[in-house]
Design an enzyme around this catalytic site. Structure first.
Site, PDB file in Angstrom:
ATOM      1  N   ARG A 114       0.816  -1.204   0.000  1.00  0.00           N
ATOM      2  CA  ARG A 114       0.000   0.000   0.000  1.00  0.00           C
ATOM      3  C   ARG A 114       0.854   1.261   0.000  1.00  0.00           C
ATOM      4  O   ARG A 114       0.479   2.267  -0.614  1.00  0.00           O
ATOM      5  CB  ARG A 114      -0.943  -0.009   1.203  1.00  0.00           C
ATOM      6  CG  ARG A 114      -1.892   1.194   1.309  1.00  0.00           C
ATOM      7  CD  ARG A 114      -2.521   1.632   0.008  1.00  0.00           C
ATOM      8  NE  ARG A 114      -3.154   0.555  -0.734  1.00  0.00           N
ATOM      9  CZ  ARG A 114      -3.471   0.630  -2.009  1.00  0.00           C
ATOM     10  NH1 ARG A 114      -3.183   1.707  -2.712  1.00  0.00           N
ATOM     11  NH2 ARG A 114      -4.052  -0.395  -2.610  1.00  0.00           N
ATOM     12  N   LYS A 149       0.556  25.517  -5.492  1.00  0.00           N
ATOM     13  CA  LYS A 149      -0.630  24.917  -4.862  1.00  0.00           C
ATOM     14  C   LYS A 149      -0.432  23.407  -4.776  1.00  0.00           C
ATOM     15  O   LYS A 149      -1.076  22.618  -5.477  1.00  0.00           O
ATOM     16  CB  LYS A 149      -1.885  25.277  -5.652  1.00  0.00           C
ATOM     17  CG  LYS A 149      -2.171  26.781  -5.643  1.00  0.00           C
ATOM     18  CD  LYS A 149      -3.381  27.128  -6.497  1.00  0.00           C
ATOM     19  CE  LYS A 149      -3.619  28.637  -6.505  1.00  0.00           C
ATOM     20  NZ  LYS A 149      -4.763  29.020  -7.377  1.00  0.00           N
ATOM     21  N   LYS A 181       3.069  39.799  -6.270  1.00  0.00           N
ATOM     22  CA  LYS A 181       1.665  39.467  -6.485  1.00  0.00           C
ATOM     23  C   LYS A 181       0.761  40.641  -6.116  1.00  0.00           C
ATOM     24  O   LYS A 181       1.220  41.686  -5.657  1.00  0.00           O
ATOM     25  CB  LYS A 181       1.301  38.223  -5.675  1.00  0.00           C
ATOM     26  CG  LYS A 181       2.016  36.962  -6.168  1.00  0.00           C
ATOM     27  CD  LYS A 181       1.711  35.753  -5.310  1.00  0.00           C
ATOM     28  CE  LYS A 181       0.254  35.342  -5.335  1.00  0.00           C
ATOM     29  NZ  LYS A 181      -0.160  34.856  -6.672  1.00  0.00           N
ATOM     30  N   GLU A 219       2.766  40.196 -11.162  1.00  0.00           N
ATOM     31  CA  GLU A 219       1.378  39.888 -11.501  1.00  0.00           C
ATOM     32  C   GLU A 219       0.615  41.179 -11.772  1.00  0.00           C
ATOM     33  O   GLU A 219       0.686  42.133 -10.994  1.00  0.00           O
ATOM     34  CB  GLU A 219       0.712  39.135 -10.343  1.00  0.00           C
ATOM     35  CG  GLU A 219      -0.756  38.822 -10.566  1.00  0.00           C
ATOM     36  CD  GLU A 219      -1.374  38.114  -9.377  1.00  0.00           C
ATOM     37  OE1 GLU A 219      -2.563  38.374  -9.092  1.00  0.00           O
ATOM     38  OE2 GLU A 219      -0.676  37.306  -8.728  1.00  0.00           O
ATOM     39  N   ASP A 240      -3.308  38.007 -14.870  1.00  0.00           N
ATOM     40  CA  ASP A 240      -4.253  37.317 -13.988  1.00  0.00           C
ATOM     41  C   ASP A 240      -5.697  37.519 -14.420  1.00  0.00           C
ATOM     42  O   ASP A 240      -6.192  38.650 -14.461  1.00  0.00           O
ATOM     43  CB  ASP A 240      -4.066  37.809 -12.549  1.00  0.00           C
ATOM     44  CG  ASP A 240      -4.901  37.019 -11.559  1.00  0.00           C
ATOM     45  OD1 ASP A 240      -4.964  35.778 -11.677  1.00  0.00           O
ATOM     46  OD2 ASP A 240      -5.498  37.644 -10.672  1.00  0.00           O
TER      47      ASP A 240
END
Length: 310
Positions: A114, A149, A181, A219, A240
């Site tokens: 597993r 992320k 950002k 950004e 963006d």
């Protein structure tokens, strides 16, 4: 999953940095599965001298990633098992295809099963989803990038899986590149700094610290901001949540004012939209879904009996 037709990707390097991250995760995975005791089911039912042979088999079409983790799991668990890969990370695979075989201690195979299948399923799921995005921009200048992320602790492995799928890695962490950002812009504005001044301040501070970073990215979410930023020539500008016509105008503006600056589209990117986004002429498209929304690929273990029985 749709058939994956692109197989012409170069083999992905398995670096010591990725291996080190894998070993840490493997140690945690073993600890949570075996605890401070053992695999009691196997201990009670399988004689220590029993031998076995198994195949790791793909249950779905996809792209494999994580085969390189399997021998690390076997090593960390101190198994008496021989591992023979039948595929390479980054390979397009078919349903029913044997990815590797293992032979040796039946008890060791059952206890480790597993742990290594979890790594294989998760990483192959990311690689498979990435390949679908990469295929969707084929024929354009755009390349597909991941984001930060990622699952905490899994970043190196998940970004490795993205590369197995043919994608590229955005910065590995805050320490590797500068990205100004929207919240940085808002805070800078409170101090009376324009976007151009913010970029200049970053460069000054990096030079003072003697720091070298992979890229300086900014950004923006309007064409007015883009025009200001292009005057300072950062390495990359992230566009963006811009509409398609805005992206096209952004590309034309970049080509006119600062042709060496790369443009990256982000926001609202999925398999239905990425083709149109790529055709606007942007250089990069970042997709958080590659790592935060990938579904594990179904990979299983097929028992083939004792080695003597074949």
């Amino acid at each position: 999953m749709d058939p994956i037709v692109n197989t012409n990707f170069t083999q992905v390097d398995w670096s010591e940095e990725v291996a080190s991250a894998a070993r840490q995760l493997i140690s945690l995975a073993i600890r949570e599965d075996v605890g401070d005791a053992c695999d009691w089911t196997t201990r009670c039912l399988v004689p220590p001298e029993a031998q076995g042979s198994v195949a790791i088999v793909a249950r779905q079409v996809g792209v494999v990633a994580g085969l390189t983790v399997v021998p690390l799991v076997l090593e960390e668990m101190g198994t008496l098992v021989e591992y023979r890969p039948a595929a390479t990370d980054g390979d397009a695979i078919e349903r029913g295809q044997t990815l590797a075989t293992l032979s040796g201690s039946a008890a060791d195979i059952l206890t480790a099963e597993r742990v290594f299948l979890n790594f294989l399923g998760r990483l192959s799921g990311i690689a498979s989803l990435t390949r679908r995005y990469v295929d969707a921009v084929a024929g354009t200048r755009a390349t597909v990038y991941d984001t930060r992320k990622t699952t905490p602790g899994w970043r190196m492995l998940e970004k490795y899986a993205v590369r197995c799928g043919g994608g590229l890695n955005h910065r590995l962490g805050l320490h590797r590149a500068v990205m100004i950002k929207d919240n940085h812009v808002a805070l800078a504005a409170q101090e009376g700094l324009t976007l151009k001044h913010s970029i200049e301040l970053v460069r000054e501070n990096l030079a003072t610290a003697g720091a070298k970073v992979e890229a300086l990215e900014v950004e923006v979410d309007t064409l007015e901001q883009l025009e200001q930023v292009l005057a300072a020539s950062p390495d990359i500008v992230l566009l963006d949540n811009m509409k398609l016509d805005e992206l096209q105008r952004a590309v034309a503006m970049r080509d006119s004012l600062a042709p060496t600056v790369a443009l990256e589209a982000s926001g609202g990117v999925n398999l239905d939209t990425i083709g149109d986004i790529a055709r606007t002429g942007v250089d990069r498209i970042s997709v958080g879904a590659l790592t935060h929304s990938a579904v594990a690929l179904d990979v299983g273990l097929d028992w083939r009996g004792s080695p003597a029985a074949g």
